[in-house]
Enzyme design. Sequence first.
Site, PDB file in Angstrom:
ATOM      1  N   CYS A   2      24.101 -19.282  77.989  1.00  0.00           N
ATOM      2  CA  CYS A   2      23.050 -18.775  77.566  1.00  0.00           C
ATOM      3  C   CYS A   2      22.001 -19.494  78.823  1.00  0.00           C
ATOM      4  O   CYS A   2      22.615 -20.314  79.663  1.00  0.00           O
ATOM      5  CB  CYS A   2      23.520 -19.513  76.751  1.00  0.00           C
ATOM      6  SG  CYS A   2      23.870 -18.710  75.476  1.00  0.00           S
ATOM      7  N   ARG A  27      20.503 -15.057  82.196  1.00  0.00           N
ATOM      8  CA  ARG A  27      22.121 -15.711  81.595  1.00  0.00           C
ATOM      9  C   ARG A  27      22.153 -15.464  80.346  1.00  0.00           C
ATOM     10  O   ARG A  27      23.359 -15.830  80.040  1.00  0.00           O
ATOM     11  CB  ARG A  27      21.335 -17.308  81.961  1.00  0.00           C
ATOM     12  CG  ARG A  27      21.074 -18.178  83.237  1.00  0.00           C
ATOM     13  CD  ARG A  27      21.353 -18.700  83.049  1.00  0.00           C
ATOM     14  NE  ARG A  27      22.249 -20.146  82.449  1.00  0.00           N
ATOM     15  CZ  ARG A  27      23.671 -20.898  83.258  1.00  0.00           C
ATOM     16  NH1 ARG A  27      23.190 -20.669  84.627  1.00  0.00           N
ATOM     17  NH2 ARG A  27      24.896 -21.099  83.121  1.00  0.00           N
ATOM     18  N   TRP A  78      23.399 -15.266  75.048  1.00  0.00           N
ATOM     19  CA  TRP A  78      24.735 -14.616  75.089  1.00  0.00           C
ATOM     20  C   TRP A  78      25.276 -14.793  74.142  1.00  0.00           C
ATOM     21  O   TRP A  78      25.945 -15.811  74.262  1.00  0.00           O
ATOM     22  CB  TRP A  78      24.974 -14.386  76.337  1.00  0.00           C
ATOM     23  CG  TRP A  78      26.510 -13.497  77.070  1.00  0.00           C
ATOM     24  CD1 TRP A  78      25.377 -12.738  77.765  1.00  0.00           C
ATOM     25  CD2 TRP A  78      27.107 -12.831  76.498  1.00  0.00           C
ATOM     26  NE1 TRP A  78      26.568 -11.023  77.610  1.00  0.00           N
ATOM     27  CE2 TRP A  78      27.445 -12.084  77.241  1.00  0.00           C
ATOM     28  CE3 TRP A  78      28.101 -13.995  76.122  1.00  0.00           C
ATOM     29  CZ2 TRP A  78      28.913 -12.107  77.450  1.00  0.00           C
ATOM     30  CZ3 TRP A  78      29.631 -13.993  75.746  1.00  0.00           C
ATOM     31  CH2 TRP A  78      29.431 -12.366  76.533  1.00  0.00           C
ATOM     32  N   ASN A 104      24.621 -23.786  75.187  1.00  0.00           N
ATOM     33  CA  ASN A 104      25.701 -23.433  75.667  1.00  0.00           C
ATOM     34  C   ASN A 104      26.692 -23.961  76.213  1.00  0.00           C
ATOM     35  O   ASN A 104      27.521 -24.720  77.050  1.00  0.00           O
ATOM     36  CB  ASN A 104      25.057 -23.358  77.385  1.00  0.00           C
ATOM     37  CG  ASN A 104      25.786 -21.841  77.847  1.00  0.00           C
ATOM     38  OD1 ASN A 104      26.124 -21.424  78.436  1.00  0.00           O
ATOM     39  ND2 ASN A 104      25.696 -22.475  79.695  1.00  0.00           N
ATOM     40  N   GLY A 105      27.858 -23.072  75.536  1.00  0.00           N
ATOM     41  CA  GLY A 105      29.606 -23.391  75.519  1.00  0.00           C
ATOM     42  C   GLY A 105      30.009 -22.819  74.544  1.00  0.00           C
ATOM     43  O   GLY A 105      29.605 -21.955  73.576  1.00  0.00           O
ATOM     44  N   GLU A 485      34.761  -3.077  93.562  1.00  0.00           N
ATOM     45  CA  GLU A 485      33.559  -3.144  93.733  1.00  0.00           C
ATOM     46  C   GLU A 485      32.713  -2.334  93.216  1.00  0.00           C
ATOM     47  O   GLU A 485      31.765  -2.537  92.838  1.00  0.00           O
ATOM     48  CB  GLU A 485      33.315  -4.156  94.966  1.00  0.00           C
ATOM     49  CG  GLU A 485      31.687  -4.220  95.105  1.00  0.00           C
ATOM     50  CD  GLU A 485      30.946  -5.295  93.853  1.00  0.00           C
ATOM     51  OE1 GLU A 485      30.178  -5.477  93.498  1.00  0.00           O
ATOM     52  OE2 GLU A 485      32.004  -6.279  93.347  1.00  0.00           O
ATOM     53  N   LYS A 489      30.103  -1.822  90.272  1.00  0.00           N
ATOM     54  CA  LYS A 489      28.762  -1.789  90.045  1.00  0.00           C
ATOM     55  C   LYS A 489      28.398  -1.172  89.451  1.00  0.00           C
ATOM     56  O   LYS A 489      27.181  -0.675  88.465  1.00  0.00           O
ATOM     57  CB  LYS A 489      28.084  -2.011  91.497  1.00  0.00           C
ATOM     58  CG  LYS A 489      28.050  -2.920  91.964  1.00  0.00           C
ATOM     59  CD  LYS A 489      27.334  -4.175  92.150  1.00  0.00           C
ATOM     60  CE  LYS A 489      27.606  -5.467  91.986  1.00  0.00           C
ATOM     61  NZ  LYS A 489      28.089  -6.129  90.938  1.00  0.00           N
ATOM     62  N   GLU A 492      28.385  -1.462  85.331  1.00  0.00           N
ATOM     63  CA  GLU A 492      27.905  -2.431  84.899  1.00  0.00           C
ATOM     64  C   GLU A 492      26.529  -2.425  85.316  1.00  0.00           C
ATOM     65  O   GLU A 492      25.871  -3.019  83.575  1.00  0.00           O
ATOM     66  CB  GLU A 492      27.713  -3.893  85.726  1.00  0.00           C
ATOM     67  CG  GLU A 492      28.485  -4.691  86.487  1.00  0.00           C
ATOM     68  CD  GLU A 492      28.603  -6.254  87.239  1.00  0.00           C
ATOM     69  OE1 GLU A 492      28.538  -7.655  87.563  1.00  0.00           O
ATOM     70  OE2 GLU A 492      28.216  -5.363  88.898  1.00  0.00           O
ATOM     71  N   HIS A 508      49.632   9.492  92.362  1.00  0.00           N
ATOM     72  CA  HIS A 508      50.193   8.713  91.167  1.00  0.00           C
ATOM     73  C   HIS A 508      49.733   8.277  90.335  1.00  0.00           C
ATOM     74  O   HIS A 508      50.720   7.689  89.450  1.00  0.00           O
ATOM     75  CB  HIS A 508      50.922   7.282  91.875  1.00  0.00           C
ATOM     76  CG  HIS A 508      52.094   7.897  93.091  1.00  0.00           C
ATOM     77  ND1 HIS A 508      53.110   7.950  93.557  1.00  0.00           N
ATOM     78  CD2 HIS A 508      51.166   7.566  94.759  1.00  0.00           C
ATOM     79  CE1 HIS A 508      53.195   8.437  95.355  1.00  0.00           C
ATOM     80  NE2 HIS A 508      51.990   7.753  95.225  1.00  0.00           N
ATOM     81  N   LYS A 607      24.815 -13.456  83.796  1.00  0.00           N
ATOM     82  CA  LYS A 607      25.101 -14.041  85.422  1.00  0.00           C
ATOM     83  C   LYS A 607      26.495 -14.679  85.513  1.00  0.00           C
ATOM     84  O   LYS A 607      27.419 -14.739  85.979  1.00  0.00           O
ATOM     85  CB  LYS A 607      23.499 -14.113  85.578  1.00  0.00           C
ATOM     86  CG  LYS A 607      23.749 -15.090  87.093  1.00  0.00           C
ATOM     87  CD  LYS A 607      24.102 -14.096  88.424  1.00  0.00           C
ATOM     88  CE  LYS A 607      23.666 -13.522  89.524  1.00  0.00           C
ATOM     89  NZ  LYS A 607      23.952 -12.335  90.125  1.00  0.00           N
TER      90      LYS A 607
END
Length: 612
Positions: A2, A27, A78, A104-105, A485, A489, A492, A508, A607
């Site tokens: 947050c 955030r 968040w 935050n936490g 990656e 992306k 996301e 496979h 983030k």
Amino acid sequence: MCGIVGYIGKSNNPQIGLEALKRLEYRGYDSAGGAWFLPEKKEIFSLKTAGRIDSLEKEIQNTNFNLQGNPSIYHTRWATHGEPNEKNAHPHSDCQKNIYLVHNGIIENYRFLKERLKKEGHKFSSDTDTEILAHLIEKFFDGNLENAVSKALKFVKGTYGLAIISRDDSGKMVVARNSSPLLIGLGDKEYIIASDPAAIIGRTKKVIYLEDGEIAVLNPENFSITDFKQNRKEKLIEEIDWDLTEAQKGGFPHFMLKEIMEQPESIENTLRGRLVKKDGLAKLGGLELAEDRLREIKRIIIGACGTARCAALVGEYMFEEYAGIPVETDYGSEFRYKKPIFDSSTAVIAISQSGETADTLAVIREAKRKNILTLGITNVVGSMVAREADAGIYNHAGPEIAVASTKAFTSQLVVLALLTLFFGRQRDMSLVTGRRIVQELALIPEKVREILKTNDKIQNIARKYSKYNNFAYLGRKYNYPIALEGAIKLKEISYLHAEGFAAGEMKHGPIAMIDPKFPSVFIIPSDSVYEKNLSNLEELKARKGPVIAVATQGNKKIQDLADDVIYIPKTLEMLTPILSVIPLQLFAYHMGVLRGCDVDKPRNLAKSVTVE
């Protein structure tokens, strides 16, 4: 995860806090809120909204009176506990509307505390873990806010960055930290607290970073910092080395595109002063004190999460091939639950863009408990990774605001290449090889500029594939992590289903998914595994799967096999990932925009992941 802002000082203008909060929206953006002590009314007024900060701003404009308050606290959330709605938005208060706080936490023992407080008569109005903190502080409040906070936090198990104000002890703000980032910005007769430096750079560049277990008490004239036992702490005042313009869009429609386009400069900044061309060396000042210990290292463990872990996997290939050091790359989130086998010849490297990633910090702390040498790679000066690691390297990529990492990722790859050079030249790497790597690293920024010139072409390719819902990303050796990656992306930014695979693993199992509606993005540069990749590409085409190839300039044959080709310049095989990821970043960006997604603030993501 947050965003927290607090203000106390010479101004009563709420816009100061709101502007700071806007710079932290990456955030968290599920809900937003603020609380202001109104001196004339001698009360705290709080306002909360679901959704983005602009919703909060509109609510403030619609209030029936002028919100000229000081001190004030702000929050963008968040969600962890409780749905993202107005009820669960911060700030939260106690029963008496005396204490307001933002957090935050995660409070791990909140259920136990909540039941105890309920039995004592406390009434709760949200589903959050945070609200118990306000009631717990209320329990101990006797007119002095910092004393009540100190007593309350002794009962709390979990992580927190806290900013707290009180109606009945109104001339101050109390802030506290445990494993969740918090800093104090020192302005002209004012203090701004925040969970990220981006919030405060419009007002000041002078900061003090709080450590775990510290409490700060601020009033308009001064501040003091103590530990939980009220022992006074002397703190170093540091200076942020970037300015507000770097945290603004600069004419680009999105931060993500701006940061992709900044990569030639960010890579140059990562390399600046670190290449010794004549001797084929990497000069890494942050490692000088540990240089002798590093010479004796015979094994490396890298801990990282998400995109940083993809960088770590590339680093694993680099270290093993060029420095001859066995490497194990691990998820930061899993590392603490294993029983890692260490010895005195092991080093642990933690990679985190923010330097505050809770899972990655746990890697460092576990290693330090066993007296193992720890190195940190981070983009944020003063972050916890930088503070807790024995030695480390800063990315110097500049602020990255978009939630999906782009320039921080390529700077991590560059740092890992520098570290490979450093380790290799300590060991058996020849002067000739060292010089070759230095020479090619110096050319990388210009080669990235070449790739960025193909942006329009990549946008057209994205338009062609924007209606597809499933994608496979393939690569081998150094570019297998880049396939991972690239898939991250796309997930996301566009919310599409995408999976990264080692190209040789397709037959496979995963190849069963391939059909004309399941395209593949194949990273197939002209390198040591090119012929193997070519065979795998043929297998995809035999199943009529569309293929977008990322290939080396000059390879005309690939045009006969792939449906679309994006070219990258030739470089050393170990440095190819720095170039091959750029088209994948642009492809994901354009796919997200074309599908109407918020590419800077993707849903459900934040983030800096500061909770487990």
